[in-house]
Design a protein around this motif. Structure first.
Motif, mmCIF file in Angstrom:
data_model
loop_
_atom_site.group_PDB
_atom_site.id
_atom_site.type_symbol
_atom_site.label_atom_id
_atom_site.label_comp_id
_atom_site.label_asym_id
_atom_site.label_seq_id
_atom_site.Cartn_x
_atom_site.Cartn_y
_atom_site.Cartn_z
ATOM 1 N N PHE A 22 2.912 0.874 -14.197
ATOM 2 C CA PHE A 22 2.709 1.349 -15.569
ATOM 3 C C PHE A 22 4.005 1.283 -16.384
ATOM 4 C CE2 PHE A 22 2.824 4.905 -18.598
ATOM 5 C CZ PHE A 22 1.798 4.502 -19.459
ATOM 6 N N VAL A 23 5.109 1.742 -15.825
ATOM 7 C CA VAL A 23 6.381 1.755 -16.567
ATOM 8 C C VAL A 23 6.850 0.335 -16.853
ATOM 9 C CG1 VAL A 23 8.819 2.396 -16.433
ATOM 10 C CG2 VAL A 23 7.077 4.031 -15.751
ATOM 11 N N ILE A 24 6.767 -0.550 -15.869
ATOM 12 C CA ILE A 24 7.194 -1.939 -16.091
ATOM 13 C C ILE A 24 6.300 -2.608 -17.141
ATOM 14 C CG2 ILE A 24 7.272 -4.234 -14.997
ATOM 15 C CD1 ILE A 24 9.711 -2.493 -14.438
ATOM 16 N N LEU A 25 5.004 -2.360 -17.072
ATOM 17 C CA LEU A 25 4.085 -2.934 -18.049
ATOM 18 C C LEU A 25 4.383 -2.413 -19.450
ATOM 19 C CD1 LEU A 25 1.674 -4.869 -18.079
ATOM 20 C CD2 LEU A 25 0.195 -2.884 -17.908
ATOM 21 N N THR A 26 4.629 -1.121 -19.584
ATOM 22 C CA THR A 26 4.943 -0.527 -20.885
ATOM 23 C C THR A 26 6.242 -1.091 -21.454
ATOM 24 O OG1 THR A 26 3.825 1.507 -20.226
ATOM 25 C CG2 THR A 26 5.324 1.655 -22.100
ATOM 26 N N LEU A 27 7.274 -1.171 -20.622
ATOM 27 C CA LEU A 27 8.551 -1.724 -21.090
ATOM 28 C C LEU A 27 8.414 -3.196 -21.468
ATOM 29 C CD1 LEU A 27 11.085 -0.044 -18.617
ATOM 30 C CD2 LEU A 27 10.874 0.380 -21.072
ATOM 31 N N SER A 28 7.622 -3.945 -20.723
ATOM 32 C CA SER A 28 7.431 -5.366 -21.025
ATOM 33 C C SER A 28 6.694 -5.552 -22.347
ATOM 34 C CB SER A 28 6.649 -6.044 -19.892
ATOM 35 O OG SER A 28 7.364 -5.972 -18.697
ATOM 36 N N ILE A 29 5.666 -4.748 -22.581
ATOM 37 C CA ILE A 29 4.938 -4.826 -23.857
ATOM 38 C C ILE A 29 5.866 -4.459 -25.014
ATOM 39 C CG2 ILE A 29 3.093 -3.751 -25.217
ATOM 40 C CD1 ILE A 29 1.476 -3.626 -22.582
ATOM 41 N N ALA A 30 6.672 -3.420 -24.835
ATOM 42 C CA ALA A 30 7.627 -3.024 -25.878
ATOM 43 C C ALA A 30 8.638 -4.146 -26.144
ATOM 44 C CB ALA A 30 8.339 -1.741 -25.472
ATOM 45 N N LEU A 31 9.073 -4.821 -25.089
ATOM 46 C CA LEU A 31 10.012 -5.934 -25.237
ATOM 47 C C LEU A 31 9.362 -7.084 -26.009
ATOM 48 C CD1 LEU A 31 12.701 -7.314 -24.588
ATOM 49 C CD2 LEU A 31 11.692 -8.058 -22.426
ATOM 50 N N ILE A 32 8.123 -7.395 -25.711
ATOM 51 C CA ILE A 32 7.420 -8.479 -26.414
ATOM 52 C C ILE A 32 7.239 -8.130 -27.896
ATOM 53 C CG2 ILE A 32 5.190 -9.661 -26.591
ATOM 54 C CD1 ILE A 32 5.080 -9.482 -23.491
ATOM 55 N N VAL A 33 6.834 -6.893 -28.166
ATOM 56 C CA VAL A 33 6.627 -6.473 -29.556
ATOM 57 C C VAL A 33 7.940 -6.535 -30.343
ATOM 58 C CG1 VAL A 33 6.053 -4.484 -31.022
ATOM 59 C CG2 VAL A 33 4.585 -5.084 -29.088
ATOM 60 N N THR A 34 9.003 -6.022 -29.772
ATOM 61 C CA THR A 34 10.289 -6.064 -30.491
ATOM 62 C C THR A 34 10.802 -7.500 -30.609
ATOM 63 O OG1 THR A 34 11.492 -5.573 -28.451
ATOM 64 C CG2 THR A 34 10.991 -3.719 -29.900
ATOM 65 N N GLY A 35 10.512 -8.344 -29.622
ATOM 66 C CA GLY A 35 10.902 -9.758 -29.724
ATOM 67 C C GLY A 35 10.195 -10.449 -30.872
ATOM 68 N N VAL A 36 8.892 -10.184 -31.019
ATOM 69 C CA VAL A 36 8.117 -10.764 -32.128
ATOM 70 C C VAL A 36 8.633 -10.222 -33.457
ATOM 71 C CG1 VAL A 36 5.819 -10.811 -33.195
ATOM 72 C CG2 VAL A 36 6.069 -11.243 -30.740
ATOM 73 N N MET A 37 8.905 -8.930 -33.511
ATOM 74 C CA MET A 37 9.418 -8.333 -34.750
ATOM 75 C C MET A 37 10.788 -8.921 -35.112
ATOM 76 S SD MET A 37 7.025 -6.384 -35.810
ATOM 77 C CE MET A 37 7.808 -5.406 -37.071
ATOM 78 N N TYR A 38 11.627 -9.154 -34.130
ATOM 79 C CA TYR A 38 12.942 -9.756 -34.394
ATOM 80 C C TYR A 38 12.773 -11.197 -34.870
ATOM 81 C CZ TYR A 38 17.530 -11.793 -33.695
ATOM 82 O OH TYR A 38 18.705 -12.454 -33.878
ATOM 83 N N TYR A 39 11.849 -11.924 -34.277
ATOM 84 C CA TYR A 39 11.616 -13.310 -34.672
ATOM 85 C C TYR A 39 11.152 -13.386 -36.127
ATOM 86 C CZ TYR A 39 9.888 -18.094 -34.550
ATOM 87 O OH TYR A 39 9.663 -19.414 -34.811
ATOM 88 N N ARG A 40 10.342 -12.425 -36.557
ATOM 89 C CA ARG A 40 9.849 -12.403 -37.950
ATOM 90 C C ARG A 40 10.932 -11.946 -38.924
ATOM 91 N NH1 ARG A 40 3.858 -9.694 -37.492
ATOM 92 N NH2 ARG A 40 2.890 -11.424 -36.371
ATOM 93 N N ASP A 49 18.566 -5.242 -31.312
ATOM 94 C CA ASP A 49 19.148 -4.159 -30.523
ATOM 95 C C ASP A 49 18.097 -3.473 -29.654
ATOM 96 O OD1 ASP A 49 21.542 -4.774 -31.731
ATOM 97 O OD2 ASP A 49 21.446 -3.108 -33.188
ATOM 98 N N LEU A 50 16.897 -3.260 -30.219
ATOM 99 C CA LEU A 50 15.812 -2.664 -29.434
ATOM 100 C C LEU A 50 15.407 -3.571 -28.272
ATOM 101 C CD1 LEU A 50 13.452 -1.050 -32.094
ATOM 102 C CD2 LEU A 50 14.640 0.112 -30.236
ATOM 103 N N ALA A 51 15.351 -4.884 -28.522
ATOM 104 C CA ALA A 51 15.004 -5.829 -27.454
ATOM 105 C C ALA A 51 16.048 -5.772 -26.339
ATOM 106 C CB ALA A 51 14.883 -7.248 -28.013
ATOM 107 N N ILE A 52 17.309 -5.696 -26.708
ATOM 108 C CA ILE A 52 18.378 -5.590 -25.703
ATOM 109 C C ILE A 52 18.247 -4.288 -24.918
ATOM 110 C CG2 ILE A 52 20.878 -5.318 -25.403
ATOM 111 C CD1 ILE A 52 21.196 -7.323 -27.759
ATOM 112 N N ILE A 53 17.933 -3.202 -25.607
ATOM 113 C CA ILE A 53 17.740 -1.907 -24.925
ATOM 114 C C ILE A 53 16.584 -2.003 -23.930
ATOM 115 C CG2 ILE A 53 16.956 0.472 -25.282
ATOM 116 C CD1 ILE A 53 18.661 0.461 -27.875
ATOM 117 N N PHE A 54 15.474 -2.640 -24.328
ATOM 118 C CA PHE A 54 14.332 -2.759 -23.411
ATOM 119 C C PHE A 54 14.648 -3.658 -22.219
ATOM 120 C CE2 PHE A 54 11.644 -1.487 -27.187
ATOM 121 C CZ PHE A 54 11.362 -0.229 -26.690
ATOM 122 N N ILE A 55 15.399 -4.731 -22.438
ATOM 123 C CA ILE A 55 15.810 -5.610 -21.324
ATOM 124 C C ILE A 55 16.671 -4.834 -20.344
ATOM 125 C CG2 ILE A 55 17.266 -7.594 -20.720
ATOM 126 C CD1 ILE A 55 16.246 -8.925 -23.311
#
Length: 149
Positions: A22-40, A49-55
Motif C-alpha cells: 500500500f505505501v509503495i503504491l501510494t508513493l508511486s501514484i504521488a510520484l506519477i501525479v507530481t511528474g505529470v504536474m511538473y511536465y505541464r 521538488d515534490l517529485a524529488i521528495i517522493f523519489i
C-alpha cells in the motif's frame, strides 16, 4: 502451550505484506501525479521538488524495509521446513494434515507434534535431514491451545 495447525502455518507463510504494498503504491501514484504536474508546468519548481521528495521517500522506504524483508524470508524458509516435516509425518502415520499440530513454526529439537489425541516429541540428527518421533505425554492437557486457520 500453543499448537499450530498445518493450515495456519501454511496461511501465515503465504500472506503478503499489505502495508508495504500500500505505501509503495501510494508513493508511486504521488510520484506519477507530481511528474505529470511538473511536465505541464515546467516553470513551477514546486512540482519538481515534490517529485524529488517522493523519489527519496520511496528509496528510504525500500531501504528501511529491506532488513524486514530478509527476516521475513528467513521465517518463511523455517516455516516451510516445518510444513515439510508435517507432510512427512502425515504420510508416515497415514493421517490427514488437518489432524496435525506443531508446537513450533520452525524446526527445533524437542518440538512437539500433536496427531489426534497423541503427542510426539521430535528428535533430529545434526543437519535436520532425518527425525525420530517418540510418543510423549503432556502434563496439563487443559493448557494446550490449538490454533487453527
Amino acid at each position: 502451550m500453543s499448537f499450530y495447525s498445518y493450515q495456519y502455518l501454511y496461511a501465515q507463510n503465504e500472506e503478503p505484506n499489505f502495508l508495504f504494498i500500500f505505501v509503495i503504491l501510494t508513493l508511486s501514484i504521488a510520484l506519477i501525479v507530481t511528474g505529470v504536474m511538473y511536465y505541464r508546468n515546467r516553470r513551477d519548481n514546486k512540482y519538481r521538488d515534490l517529485a524529488i521528495i517522493f523519489i527519496l521517500s520511496i528509496a528510504l522506504f525500500f531501504g528501511i524495509n529491506y532488513n524486514n524483508y530478509e527476516k521475513q524470508i528467513d521465517i518463511n524458509n523455517q516455516t516451510n521446513q516445518t510444513l515439510t516435516l508435517m507432510k512427512s509425518i502425515a504420510k508416515e502415520k497415514n493421517v490427514s494434515r488437518d489432524k496435525l499440530f506443531s508446537s513450533s513454526s520452525s524446526l527445533s529439537e524437542g518440538m512437539l507434534i500433536k496427531i489426534g489425541k497423541d503427542y510426539y516429541r521430535v528428535s533430529f540428527d545434526n543437519n535436520l535431514s532425518s527425525y525420530t518421533l517418540n510418543k510423549t505425554n503432556v502434563v496439563d492437557t487443559k493448557s494446550v491451545k490449538l490454533i487453527r486457520k
